[in-house]
Design a protein around this motif. Structure first.
Motif, mmCIF file in Angstrom:
data_model
loop_
_atom_site.group_PDB
_atom_site.id
_atom_site.type_symbol
_atom_site.label_atom_id
_atom_site.label_comp_id
_atom_site.label_asym_id
_atom_site.label_seq_id
_atom_site.Cartn_x
_atom_site.Cartn_y
_atom_site.Cartn_z
ATOM 1 N N LEU A 15 0.824 -1.210 0.000
ATOM 2 C CA LEU A 15 0.000 0.000 0.000
ATOM 3 C C LEU A 15 0.860 1.263 0.000
ATOM 4 O O LEU A 15 0.579 2.211 -0.744
ATOM 5 N N LEU A 16 1.905 1.274 0.815
ATOM 6 C CA LEU A 16 2.798 2.442 0.843
ATOM 7 C C LEU A 16 3.572 2.574 -0.461
ATOM 8 O O LEU A 16 3.732 3.685 -0.982
ATOM 9 N N ALA A 17 4.027 1.449 -1.003
ATOM 10 C CA ALA A 17 4.765 1.494 -2.271
ATOM 11 C C ALA A 17 3.881 2.014 -3.397
ATOM 12 O O ALA A 17 4.316 2.847 -4.210
ATOM 13 N N GLY A 21 4.500 5.635 -5.405
ATOM 14 C CA GLY A 21 4.788 5.725 -6.836
ATOM 15 C C GLY A 21 6.237 6.082 -7.131
ATOM 16 O O GLY A 21 6.515 6.785 -8.097
ATOM 17 N N LYS A 22 7.155 5.649 -6.303
ATOM 18 C CA LYS A 22 8.595 5.907 -6.466
ATOM 19 C C LYS A 22 8.958 7.389 -6.404
ATOM 20 O O LYS A 22 9.969 7.810 -6.950
ATOM 21 N N VAL A 23 8.137 8.187 -5.738
ATOM 22 C CA VAL A 23 8.409 9.617 -5.600
ATOM 23 C C VAL A 23 9.432 9.858 -4.491
ATOM 24 O O VAL A 23 10.402 10.585 -4.677
ATOM 25 N N ILE A 106 -4.654 5.455 4.993
ATOM 26 C CA ILE A 106 -3.549 5.911 5.833
ATOM 27 C C ILE A 106 -2.255 5.976 5.026
ATOM 28 O O ILE A 106 -1.484 6.928 5.144
ATOM 29 N N ALA A 107 -2.025 4.984 4.159
ATOM 30 C CA ALA A 107 -0.836 5.005 3.301
ATOM 31 C C ALA A 107 -0.869 6.226 2.388
ATOM 32 O O ALA A 107 0.137 6.927 2.232
ATOM 33 N N GLN A 108 -2.017 6.502 1.801
ATOM 34 C CA GLN A 108 -2.140 7.658 0.901
ATOM 35 C C GLN A 108 -1.936 8.972 1.652
ATOM 36 O O GLN A 108 -1.266 9.880 1.153
ATOM 37 N N GLN A 109 -2.481 9.072 2.867
ATOM 38 C CA GLN A 109 -2.311 10.285 3.669
ATOM 39 C C GLN A 109 -0.854 10.486 4.070
ATOM 40 O O GLN A 109 -0.353 11.615 4.073
#
Length: 143
Positions: A15-17, A21-23, A106-109
């Motif tokens: 989810l975090l990966a 998006g490799k940013v 939560i990962a997106q936030q």
């Protein structure tokens, strides 16, 4: 940003990966953050923790000593973080307060907070600093 995330569960890794998006340069650690495991934070700008990680004054001082200036908790609460000590050392703290409290949300936030910080912006209602800033979203949260 160079980031280390502690106490990562298996389901959070993907989810975090995906959210990242490799940013950002993310290092994901399954261990809790403590004085023994903080070695993984060397050379990083941000530490990401869970509510299970207890960031007391001595740990925050050590993080500051190695160059950490920003901390994100993957939780709504900040009771596990000594916000006063973080404020004294000018360490910014953010949480994940948005409505979607699913692991994906939560990962997106978390990644959104990193991205805002990376371009010099405030994280808005995710800001948990004790500073009396002029951020209307933060002031509304404190009222």
């Amino acid at each position: 940003m160079k980031v280390v995330a502690y106490n990562i569960k298996d389901y959070e890794k993907e989810l975090l990966a995906l959210a990242n998006g490799k940013v950002h340069d993310l290092t994901l650690i399954s261990n809790a953050l403590n004085l023994t495991t903080m070695q993984y934070a060397h050379g990083k700008e941000v530490v990401v923790v869970s509510a299970e990680d207890k960031l007391d004054a001595p740990l925050i001082e050590e993080l500051h000593h190695i160059g950490i200036r920003k901390i994100i908790t993957r939780s709504l609460t900040t009771g596990h973080i000594d916000l006063i000590k973080a404020h004294e050392l000018d360490i910014q703290i953010a949480n994940t307060p948005h409505e979607d409290q699913s692991p994906k949300g939560i990962a997106q936030q978390t990644i959104q907070n990193l991205t805002l910080w990376s371009v010099g912006k405030c994280v808005g209602k995710a800001c948990c600093c004790v500073n009396n800033c002029s951020n209307p979203a933060k002031n509304k949260k404190q009222s």
